[in-house]
Design a protein around this motif. Structure first.
Motif, mmCIF file in Angstrom:
data_model
loop_
_atom_site.group_PDB
_atom_site.id
_atom_site.type_symbol
_atom_site.label_atom_id
_atom_site.label_comp_id
_atom_site.label_asym_id
_atom_site.label_seq_id
_atom_site.Cartn_x
_atom_site.Cartn_y
_atom_site.Cartn_z
ATOM 1 N N ILE A 1 33.612 37.582 40.188
ATOM 2 C CA ILE A 1 33.827 36.511 39.197
ATOM 3 C C ILE A 1 32.500 36.119 38.549
ATOM 4 C CG2 ILE A 1 34.600 34.141 38.860
ATOM 5 C CD1 ILE A 1 36.829 36.235 39.338
ATOM 6 N N ARG A 2 31.455 36.010 39.358
ATOM 7 C CA ARG A 2 30.150 35.660 38.805
ATOM 8 C C ARG A 2 29.637 36.751 37.851
ATOM 9 N NH1 ARG A 2 31.783 31.832 40.955
ATOM 10 N NH2 ARG A 2 32.424 31.675 38.779
ATOM 11 N N ALA A 3 29.904 38.013 38.179
ATOM 12 C CA ALA A 3 29.500 39.110 37.288
ATOM 13 C C ALA A 3 30.241 39.016 35.964
ATOM 14 C CB ALA A 3 29.783 40.448 37.970
ATOM 15 N N LEU A 4 31.521 38.692 36.020
ATOM 16 C CA LEU A 4 32.290 38.519 34.784
ATOM 17 C C LEU A 4 31.761 37.336 33.971
ATOM 18 C CD1 LEU A 4 35.951 39.162 36.022
ATOM 19 C CD2 LEU A 4 34.566 40.651 34.562
ATOM 20 N N GLU A 5 31.393 36.275 34.654
ATOM 21 C CA GLU A 5 30.846 35.100 33.955
ATOM 22 C C GLU A 5 29.583 35.480 33.185
ATOM 23 O OE1 GLU A 5 31.642 32.006 33.492
ATOM 24 O OE2 GLU A 5 33.369 31.703 34.806
ATOM 25 N N ARG A 6 28.673 36.170 33.851
ATOM 26 C CA ARG A 6 27.398 36.509 33.220
ATOM 27 C C ARG A 6 27.587 37.501 32.072
ATOM 28 N NH1 ARG A 6 25.217 35.454 38.494
ATOM 29 N NH2 ARG A 6 25.909 37.479 39.288
ATOM 30 N N THR A 7 28.416 38.514 32.273
ATOM 31 C CA THR A 7 28.598 39.508 31.209
ATOM 32 C C THR A 7 29.373 38.928 30.020
ATOM 33 O OG1 THR A 7 30.535 40.351 32.439
ATOM 34 C CG2 THR A 7 28.451 41.516 32.731
ATOM 35 N N ARG A 8 30.286 38.024 30.281
ATOM 36 C CA ARG A 8 31.008 37.368 29.176
ATOM 37 C C ARG A 8 30.028 36.522 28.347
ATOM 38 N NH1 ARG A 8 34.392 33.540 30.938
ATOM 39 N NH2 ARG A 8 35.794 33.542 29.147
ATOM 40 N N GLU A 9 29.119 35.889 29.061
ATOM 41 C CA GLU A 9 28.121 35.072 28.364
ATOM 42 C C GLU A 9 27.211 35.959 27.516
ATOM 43 O OE1 GLU A 9 24.765 31.635 29.407
ATOM 44 O OE2 GLU A 9 25.943 32.581 31.014
ATOM 45 N N GLU A 10 26.806 37.091 28.074
ATOM 46 C CA GLU A 10 25.974 38.029 27.315
ATOM 47 C C GLU A 10 26.721 38.565 26.090
ATOM 48 O OE1 GLU A 10 22.914 39.109 27.479
ATOM 49 O OE2 GLU A 10 22.297 38.010 29.277
ATOM 50 N N ALA A 11 28.035 38.717 26.229
ATOM 51 C CA ALA A 11 28.839 39.253 25.123
ATOM 52 C C ALA A 11 29.267 38.164 24.147
ATOM 53 C CB ALA A 11 30.072 39.948 25.688
ATOM 54 N N HIS A 12 28.906 36.914 24.425
ATOM 55 C CA HIS A 12 29.330 35.772 23.606
ATOM 56 C C HIS A 12 30.869 35.752 23.469
ATOM 57 C CE1 HIS A 12 25.125 35.169 22.563
ATOM 58 N NE2 HIS A 12 25.065 36.436 22.192
ATOM 59 N N ASP A 13 31.482 35.947 24.641
ATOM 60 C CA ASP A 13 32.942 36.070 24.683
ATOM 61 C C ASP A 13 33.488 35.101 25.730
ATOM 62 O OD1 ASP A 13 35.457 37.052 24.159
ATOM 63 O OD2 ASP A 13 35.249 38.842 25.408
ATOM 64 N N MET A 14 33.122 33.827 25.613
ATOM 65 C CA MET A 14 33.452 32.852 26.640
ATOM 66 C C MET A 14 34.806 32.164 26.422
ATOM 67 S SD MET A 14 30.923 33.053 28.710
ATOM 68 C CE MET A 14 31.077 31.571 29.714
ATOM 69 N N ILE A 15 35.446 32.416 25.308
ATOM 70 C CA ILE A 15 36.684 31.686 25.010
ATOM 71 C C ILE A 15 37.915 32.432 25.535
ATOM 72 C CG2 ILE A 15 38.163 30.790 23.182
ATOM 73 C CD1 ILE A 15 35.657 30.309 21.530
ATOM 74 N N ARG A 16 38.040 33.704 25.166
ATOM 75 C CA ARG A 16 39.263 34.426 25.568
ATOM 76 C C ARG A 16 39.211 34.798 27.046
ATOM 77 N NH1 ARG A 16 39.088 40.746 23.921
ATOM 78 N NH2 ARG A 16 36.865 41.142 24.277
ATOM 79 N N PRO A 17 40.382 34.936 27.688
ATOM 80 C CA PRO A 17 40.411 35.321 29.112
ATOM 81 C C PRO A 17 40.085 36.800 29.281
ATOM 82 C CG PRO A 17 42.634 35.177 28.251
ATOM 83 C CD PRO A 17 41.731 34.678 27.159
ATOM 84 N N VAL A 18 39.750 37.194 30.501
ATOM 85 C CA VAL A 18 39.581 38.615 30.820
ATOM 86 C C VAL A 18 40.992 39.160 31.042
ATOM 87 C CG1 VAL A 18 38.553 40.297 32.364
ATOM 88 C CG2 VAL A 18 37.361 38.159 31.884
ATOM 89 N N SER A 19 41.484 39.893 30.064
ATOM 90 C CA SER A 19 42.919 40.214 30.062
ATOM 91 C C SER A 19 43.239 41.699 30.175
ATOM 92 C CB SER A 19 43.548 39.690 28.759
ATOM 93 O OG SER A 19 42.901 40.259 27.634
ATOM 94 N N SER A 20 42.233 42.569 30.352
ATOM 95 C CA SER A 20 42.524 43.998 30.444
ATOM 96 C C SER A 20 41.422 44.717 31.213
ATOM 97 C CB SER A 20 42.675 44.619 29.055
ATOM 98 O OG SER A 20 41.438 44.590 28.371
ATOM 99 N N ILE A 21 41.756 45.905 31.689
ATOM 100 C CA ILE A 21 40.794 46.722 32.421
ATOM 101 C C ILE A 21 39.696 47.223 31.482
ATOM 102 C CG2 ILE A 21 40.522 48.852 33.767
ATOM 103 C CD1 ILE A 21 43.450 48.449 34.689
ATOM 104 N N VAL A 22 40.076 47.576 30.272
ATOM 105 C CA VAL A 22 39.089 48.088 29.318
ATOM 106 C C VAL A 22 38.078 47.005 28.936
ATOM 107 C CG1 VAL A 22 40.362 47.549 27.181
ATOM 108 C CG2 VAL A 22 38.845 49.536 27.252
ATOM 109 N N GLN A 23 38.487 45.748 29.011
ATOM 110 C CA GLN A 23 37.571 44.647 28.724
ATOM 111 C C GLN A 23 36.478 44.578 29.791
ATOM 112 O OE1 GLN A 23 39.693 41.012 27.994
ATOM 113 N NE2 GLN A 23 37.831 39.793 27.755
ATOM 114 N N VAL A 24 36.867 44.758 31.053
ATOM 115 C CA VAL A 24 35.888 44.783 32.147
ATOM 116 C C VAL A 24 34.956 45.984 31.977
ATOM 117 C CG1 VAL A 24 35.579 44.909 34.652
ATOM 118 C CG2 VAL A 24 37.501 43.622 33.697
ATOM 119 N N GLN A 25 35.531 47.124 31.595
ATOM 120 C CA GLN A 25 34.727 48.324 31.364
ATOM 121 C C GLN A 25 33.698 48.090 30.256
ATOM 122 O OE1 GLN A 25 35.358 51.795 32.750
ATOM 123 N NE2 GLN A 25 33.272 51.951 31.920
ATOM 124 N N CYS A 26 34.123 47.414 29.210
ATOM 125 C CA CYS A 26 33.226 47.111 28.084
ATOM 126 C C CYS A 26 32.087 46.191 28.514
ATOM 127 C CB CYS A 26 34.027 46.483 26.952
ATOM 128 S SG CYS A 26 33.044 46.113 25.484
#
Length: 224
Positions: free
Chosen positions: A26-51
């Motif tokens: 979860i912390r890894a997702l938090e940091r990478t979402r912040e780096e991607a400036h993608d803090m609004i939408r949920p993590v909703s797919s496997i390809v999103q995690v891959q990205c």
């Protein structure tokens, strides 16, 4: 089938290690979402995690745990393909595999997916995280694993059901095959006894002395 069961067992062992590191994930997702400036939408797919892993991850720990998630998804996808070739399947097993393939599709929307009891992965998230960010992505692996376990259980039961009637027929035929020699032996013995009796009668007829005829009775006195 044994190969499929062993592969599933190994994936389950890997998932247990991953599950123990859910907070790190979860912390890894938090940091990478912040780096991607993608803090609004949920993590909703496997390809999103891959990205996130490929383009917005600059921490070795984060990369390791995100890669572990993606690798587990890939291994489960390959296992589903293997299961299709191992067992012809029926409506139940085919339905379970189809469900898994949909869930493991790279672009499938996991937003509304939630793993329930006995899985506690969603309970380990905060209310905000569970509802709006990570509830679906942490639920996909336990739900797929449950479905694949059900596939194995149902497939084994079907194999036992197919084999059992054949065994039952064998058991029914067994007494007949055992009885036949006994009946044949009994008939042979009976025939032998009859032949012996016949030969014995012939022997008596051939060797028995002829009986002397008794003279007619006469009163005592001289007779010519």
């Amino acid at each position: 089938m044994n190969e499929v069961v062993e592969t599933l067992r190994k994936i389950e062992e890997k998932y247990k290690l991953f599950q123990q590191q859910q907070f790190t994930f979860i912390r890894a997702l938090e940091r990478t979402r912040e780096e991607a400036h993608d803090m609004i939408r949920p993590v909703s797919s496997i390809v999103q995690v891959q990205c996130y892993k490929d383009h917005h991850c600059y921490n070795s720990t984060d990369r390791r745990i995100l890669n572990m998630f993606v690798s587990l998804c890939n291994e489960l996808r390959c296992l589903c393909q293997r299961m299709e070739t191992v067992h012809a399947g029926d409506s139940v097993t085919n339905g379970l595999l189809e469900k898994c393939k949909v869930l493991l599709n790279d672009s499938n929307d996991l937003t509304a997916l939630r793993a329930t009891y006995p899985h506690g992965v969603v309970n380990h998230l905060s209310l905000e995280e569970a509802r709006h960010r990570y509830g679906g992505v942490v639920s996909v692996l336990p739900i797929v694993l449950d479905s694949l376990r059900d596939w194995v259980t149902h497939s084994k039961l079907k194999v036992l059901y197919i084999v059992s009637p054949g065994c039952a027929r064998c058991k029914k035929e067994a007494p007949t095959s055992q009885t036949a020699p006994a009946a044949l032996t009994s008939n042979n013995n009976e025939n032998t006894v009859k032949l012996q009796e016949k030969d014995f009668k012939k022997f008596l007829a051939a060797n028995q002395r002829p009986k002397k005829k008794k003279a007619p009775w006469r009163p005592p006195g001289k007779h010519p």
